[in-house]
Motif scaffolding. Structure first.
Motif: not given
Length: 342
Positions: A216, A246-247, A249, A286, A290, A302, A305
């Motif tokens: 990250t 939060t969220g 990538p 997470q 994805e 990515t 999240r």
């Protein structure tokens, strides 16, 4: 009445001998004042002959000593003439027959001038004799010259010793300087080698880092590997926590294959990325996933999240690194080994 008998002859205690002297006859002799006369003749002549011989030998010896040593000088002495009666001189032995004297005399006519040379030139060289140098002065000059030569020799030896000591000292200093220079050169070389090695490692890590990525871009480390606490079921933290929003990538740290993607109990939503060497990277808690199992991903892609699913106290990424055999290792050390600074 006169007697016809001849008068008796006077008896003398001596009779004439063959040498014209008197010999004592037999009978008693009572000397009187008239009969006592100075003793003359053979006995005295013998003494004179012995004295003459001694004087001759002594004179020749003195001349030989003076001629050989070159020291004495007779310039201030008056000449002495010795005369002997013919009767004595005729009976003297030849001087050449005397021991040690014959060698000093020569029948060579050319040697006569040498024997007649004055004593003041004894021991002098021809040049000194021609210049009128005195024998004593010549000897003094030679002694001084010899002393000067000895002093010069001693000075030369002392100078040579000093030069040798100076040369040895200079050689020692040069050797010390050379050793110091070699040490400095060795230290410099070592430093250069270490610098080159460090640079090469940095370059290697830079290249490696180009093929690896942090999970990250924006984070705060809240828990490290191996911490103890009741929050973890094993009693120790098995990963590295990146706290964030939060969220945010989450990136694939390296190219590989997704081997697991879904909900996993206390880990919440978890994705497992397996690298080419078998190393597994676990992404836990997470908010969403994805990628799917079997998918090939590349570095920096990515894959999910950040969230707070599972057993958590806040939003963060729980990252674990495991070997191909499943053993956990320190994620921070592993990331650093790939050229990534956490």
């Amino acid at each position: 009445m006169a007697s016809n008998k001849p008068a008796p002859e006077a008896v003398s205690p001596f009779t004439a001998n063959a040498y014209g002297g008197a010999e004592r006859s037999e009978g008693e002799w009572n000397p009187t004042e008239d009969t006592i006369r100075p003793v003359r003749g053979r006995h005295r002549v013998a003494k004179q002959r012995g004295l003459a011989r001694s004087s001759t030998v002594l004179g020749v010896g003195v001349i030989a000593a003076v001629g050989a040593g070159g020291i004495a000088t007779a310039q201030d002495k008056a000449p002495v003439s010795i005369s002997l009666p013919d009767s004595i001189a005729d009976n003297l032995p030849d001087a050449k027959s005397l021991p040690g004297v014959g060698a000093l005399m020569s029948d060579d006519a050319e040697a006569a001038p040498v024997a007649a040379a004055p004593l003041t030139t004894a021991g002098l060289t021809a040049a000194e004799a021609e210049s009128g140098t005195d024998a004593g002065e010549a000897l003094r000059a030679r002694i001084l010259q010899q002393a000067e030569q000895q002093q010069a020799g001693a000075d030369a030896e002392a100078k040579a010793a000093a030069e040798k000591a100076a040369a040895e000292k200079a050689a020692a200093e040069a050797a010390a300087q050379q050793d110091e220079a070699e040490k400095k050169a060795a230290a410099k070389k070592k430093a250069a080698e270490e610098a080159a090695k460090k640079k090469a490692e940095e370059e290697r890590l830079a290249k490696l880092a180009a093929s690896f990525s942090l999970p990250t871009p924006s984070y705060t480390i809240t828990s490290t590997y191996g911490q103890s606490g009741a929050m973890w079921s094993s009693g120790q933290h098995t990963g590295l926590d990146f706290a964030g929003s939060t969220g945010a990538p989450l990136k694939a740290v390296h190219s590989g294959t997704i081997t697991s993607a879904g909900y996993s109990g206390s880990y919440g939503y978890r994705t497992v990325l397996q690298l080419e060497d078998g190393t597994e990277i676990w992404y836990a808690h997470q908010s969403s996933i994805e990628v799917s199992v079997g998918q090939k991903v590349t570095t920096g892609q990515t894959i999910g999240r950040m969230g707070a699913t599972g057993n958590v106290t806040g939003t963060h990424l729980h990252l674990e690194v495991r070997t191909a055999g499943g053993s956990a290792m320190d994620p921070m050390a592993w990331l650093n080994s790939k050229g990534l600074r956490v």
